[in-house]
Design an enzyme around this catalytic site. Structure first.
Site, PDB file in Angstrom:
ATOM      1  N   TYR A  25       0.847  -1.196   0.000  1.00  0.00           N
ATOM      2  CA  TYR A  25       0.000   0.000   0.000  1.00  0.00           C
ATOM      3  C   TYR A  25       0.877   1.238   0.000  1.00  0.00           C
ATOM      4  CZ  TYR A  25      -4.455   2.396   0.764  1.00  0.00           C
ATOM      5  OH  TYR A  25      -5.590   3.160   0.616  1.00  0.00           O
ATOM      6  N   GLY A  26       1.851   1.244  -0.935  1.00  0.00           N
ATOM      7  CA  GLY A  26       2.722   2.413  -1.076  1.00  0.00           C
ATOM      8  C   GLY A  26       2.250   3.256  -2.242  1.00  0.00           C
ATOM      9  N   GLN A  28       2.168   2.910  -5.676  1.00  0.00           N
ATOM     10  CA  GLN A  28       1.241   2.302  -6.634  1.00  0.00           C
ATOM     11  C   GLN A  28       0.072   1.598  -5.924  1.00  0.00           C
ATOM     12  OE1 GLN A  28       1.228   2.543 -10.018  1.00  0.00           O
ATOM     13  NE2 GLN A  28       3.054   3.815  -9.950  1.00  0.00           N
ATOM     14  N   GLN A  86       9.326  -9.036  -3.485  1.00  0.00           N
ATOM     15  CA  GLN A  86       8.254  -9.791  -4.146  1.00  0.00           C
ATOM     16  C   GLN A  86       8.482 -11.296  -4.138  1.00  0.00           C
ATOM     17  OE1 GLN A  86       7.564  -7.903  -7.953  1.00  0.00           O
ATOM     18  NE2 GLN A  86       6.840  -6.009  -7.009  1.00  0.00           N
ATOM     19  N   HIS A 107       5.709  -3.633 -12.612  1.00  0.00           N
ATOM     20  CA  HIS A 107       7.051  -3.552 -13.204  1.00  0.00           C
ATOM     21  C   HIS A 107       7.498  -4.997 -13.356  1.00  0.00           C
ATOM     22  CE1 HIS A 107      11.131  -2.449 -14.062  1.00  0.00           C
ATOM     23  NE2 HIS A 107      11.610  -2.641 -12.852  1.00  0.00           N
ATOM     24  N   GLU A 194      15.430   5.033 -16.079  1.00  0.00           N
ATOM     25  CA  GLU A 194      15.706   5.625 -14.766  1.00  0.00           C
ATOM     26  C   GLU A 194      17.206   5.734 -14.494  1.00  0.00           C
ATOM     27  OE1 GLU A 194      13.143   3.048 -12.670  1.00  0.00           O
ATOM     28  OE2 GLU A 194      14.651   1.546 -12.200  1.00  0.00           O
TER      29      GLU A 194
HETATM   30  P1  NAD Z   1       6.455   1.508  -2.306  1.00  0.00           P
HETATM   31  O1  NAD Z   1       7.830   1.372  -1.796  1.00  0.00           O
HETATM   32  O2  NAD Z   1       5.869   2.868  -2.458  1.00  0.00           O
HETATM   33  O3  NAD Z   1       5.425   0.690  -1.404  1.00  0.00           O
HETATM   34  C1  NAD Z   1       5.700  -0.571  -0.927  1.00  0.00           C
HETATM   35  C2  NAD Z   1       4.534  -1.117  -0.103  1.00  0.00           C
HETATM   36  O4  NAD Z   1       4.791  -2.511   0.134  1.00  0.00           O
HETATM   37  C3  NAD Z   1       4.369  -0.476   1.247  1.00  0.00           C
HETATM   38  O5  NAD Z   1       2.998  -0.374   1.523  1.00  0.00           O
HETATM   39  C4  NAD Z   1       5.007  -1.502   2.197  1.00  0.00           C
HETATM   40  O6  NAD Z   1       4.459  -1.451   3.464  1.00  0.00           O
HETATM   41  C5  NAD Z   1       4.618  -2.792   1.501  1.00  0.00           C
HETATM   42  N1  NAD Z   1       5.457  -3.940   1.839  1.00  0.00           N
HETATM   43  C6  NAD Z   1       6.812  -3.984   1.940  1.00  0.00           C
HETATM   44  N2  NAD Z   1       7.209  -5.223   2.261  1.00  0.00           N
HETATM   45  C7  NAD Z   1       6.078  -5.993   2.358  1.00  0.00           C
HETATM   46  C8  NAD Z   1       5.820  -7.349   2.650  1.00  0.00           C
HETATM   47  N3  NAD Z   1       6.818  -8.193   2.916  1.00  0.00           N
HETATM   48  N4  NAD Z   1       4.530  -7.774   2.650  1.00  0.00           N
HETATM   49  C9  NAD Z   1       3.505  -6.942   2.366  1.00  0.00           C
HETATM   50  N5  NAD Z   1       3.698  -5.641   2.081  1.00  0.00           N
HETATM   51  C10 NAD Z   1       4.960  -5.174   2.080  1.00  0.00           C
HETATM   52  O7  NAD Z   1       6.388   0.711  -3.707  1.00  0.00           O
HETATM   53  P2  NAD Z   1       6.037   1.289  -5.155  1.00  0.00           P
HETATM   54  O8  NAD Z   1       7.013   2.350  -5.528  1.00  0.00           O
HETATM   55  O9  NAD Z   1       4.574   1.556  -5.226  1.00  0.00           O
HETATM   56  O10 NAD Z   1       6.397   0.012  -6.055  1.00  0.00           O
HETATM   57  C11 NAD Z   1       5.515  -1.087  -6.170  1.00  0.00           C
HETATM   58  C12 NAD Z   1       5.707  -1.698  -7.542  1.00  0.00           C
HETATM   59  O11 NAD Z   1       5.299  -0.750  -8.532  1.00  0.00           O
HETATM   60  C13 NAD Z   1       7.152  -2.043  -7.864  1.00  0.00           C
HETATM   61  O12 NAD Z   1       7.150  -3.209  -8.663  1.00  0.00           O
HETATM   62  C14 NAD Z   1       7.622  -0.849  -8.688  1.00  0.00           C
HETATM   63  O13 NAD Z   1       8.691  -1.160  -9.561  1.00  0.00           O
HETATM   64  C15 NAD Z   1       6.347  -0.547  -9.462  1.00  0.00           C
HETATM   65  N6  NAD Z   1       6.233   0.803 -10.006  1.00  0.00           N
HETATM   66  C16 NAD Z   1       6.462   1.882  -9.204  1.00  0.00           C
HETATM   67  C17 NAD Z   1       6.315   3.171  -9.717  1.00  0.00           C
HETATM   68  C18 NAD Z   1       6.506   4.388  -8.849  1.00  0.00           C
HETATM   69  O14 NAD Z   1       6.428   5.483  -9.381  1.00  0.00           O
HETATM   70  N7  NAD Z   1       6.738   4.290  -7.543  1.00  0.00           N
HETATM   71  C19 NAD Z   1       5.946   3.345 -11.057  1.00  0.00           C
HETATM   72  C20 NAD Z   1       5.677   2.220 -11.849  1.00  0.00           C
HETATM   73  C21 NAD Z   1       5.836   0.961 -11.297  1.00  0.00           C
HETATM   74 MG    MG Z   2       9.686   3.788 -14.391  1.00  0.00          MG
END
Ligand code: NAD
Ligand code: MG
Length: 329
Positions: A25-26, A28, A86, A107, A194
């Protein structure tokens, strides 16, 4: 040939009455969960009970469970935790994932580099929004959407594409268009972008420009405005209208300087380095190093991050930004 899907290609009934589980719940995760819920889908969020996001997801009115319970009745499971957790997360919930469910990624890293090798009864799809979660949420609320990429790694059900497109429509992405790609193309281009251009390339260019001016005796504050502060104005023009719009808005002097001097900085040497970076991504060298760094507890990551944040451009920047109360931090 580029293939792009729009809302007209979406059959949302493929997601109706199915439980969508969002793990994480970050950035994305929050955007996807809220957009899907507001699109009328049955959303469950899977989080560690002791994690910081649990209370936030509950306060947003979502159903929250531990990951294993959250996947138990899911038809589609979105892995929206950091890429590096993951694999362990998949392993910990694997036996609870129902036969024939779909795994969704934003991703392709974990699948493309084989950190996760999903069971053969599962669909494995990618919906990658081309923007951060905050934007995915805001655009959706305003009736628009952030464009997405779609890819299919495994199509066990024969319905993987329909399901992925229904999900992309649920988060608003289909309003802006969904381009077909592969896990390999998405992963490799995303990492290259990136590293060489967006984060790595742009920040090194800024810091090198700052150091060049300061070493030559110019005031750090003046250097900061020139190479960091004004970057946004140019990037906004590029984002809105490409090179053409930038050239319409900058002076003739700036345009002439751009065209004669830009290629002197990003020269054959820089292009050769870009090819090396791409090759490290494609042959798995970068992924191997990043996985090893995680396994070692990220000592190099922390050392480099500290060095970045202790650079004089940060001291000068913090001070100058504090005086511009129109900047939203
Ligand atoms: P983030 O770091 O913002 O959020 C991570 C979330 O995962 C948090 O809610 C954290 O509490 C939770 N978490 C961590 N470890 C955990 C576990 N063991 N069990 C359950 N929950 C857990 O992540 P993000 O940046 O949203 O990235 C998520 C995916 O989206 C990744 O694959 C990333 O590559 C992809 N993505 C991100 C963006 C971006 O702009 N941030 C853009 C496109 C794709
Ligand atoms: Mg990107």
């Amino acid at each position: 040939m580029m293939k792009m899907y729009s809302e007209a290609d979406v059959d949302s009934s493929s997601l109706a009455a199915k439980q969508v589980t969002i793990l994480g719940y970050g950035s994305q995760g929050r955007a996807h969960a809220l957009n899907l819920r507001d699109s009328g889908f049955d959303v469950v969020v899977g989080l560690r009970r002791d994690g910081a996001s649990w209370a936030k997801a509950e306060a947003d009115g979502l159903r929250v469970m531990e990951p294993a319970a959250a996947v138990e009745n899911a038809s589609i499971i979105a892995f929206l935790t950091p890429d590096m957790v993951q694999r362990q997360l998949y392993e910990s919930v694997q036996t609870q994932i129902p036969q024939g469910a779909a795994l969704l990624f934003a991703h392709g890293f974990a699948i493309h580099f084989k950190l996760i090798e999903p069971r053969s009864d599962l669909d494995v799809v990618l919906i990658a929004p081309k923007g951060p979660g905050g934007l995915v949420r805001r655009q959706y609320e305003e009736g628009h959407g952030v464009p997405c990429l779609v890819a299919i790694h495994q199509d066990a059900s024969g319905e993987a594409l329909a399901l992925a497109l229904a999900y992309s429509a649920g988060i608003g992405g289909a309003r802006a268009g969904v381009i077909e790609t592969t896990f390999a193309e998405e992963t490799e281009t995303d990492l290259f972008g990136e590293q060489a251009v967006l984060c790595g390339g742009a920040t090194e260019l800024i810091v090198a420009g700052f150091e060049t001016l300061v070493d030559a005796g110019y005031q750090p504050e003046v250097a900061y405005y020139e190479v960091m502060h004004e970057m946004k104005l140019i990037v906004d023009l590029l984002h809105e209208g490409g090179l053409k719009k930038m050239h319409e808005f900058i002076s003739d002097t700036a345009a002439y300087g751009d065209m004669v001097s830009g290629p002197r900085v990003v020269d054959e040497h820089a292009r050769k380095k870009m090819k090396e970076i791409l090759s490290d991504i494609r042959d798995g060298t970068f992924a191997r190093n990043w996985i090893a760094e995680n396994e070692a507890g990220m000592p190099e990551f922390r050392r480099m991050m500290e060095a970045d944040l202790e650079h004089p451009i940060e001291t000068v920047g913090t001070d100058l930004r504090g005086r511009m109360d129109w900047l939203t931090g």
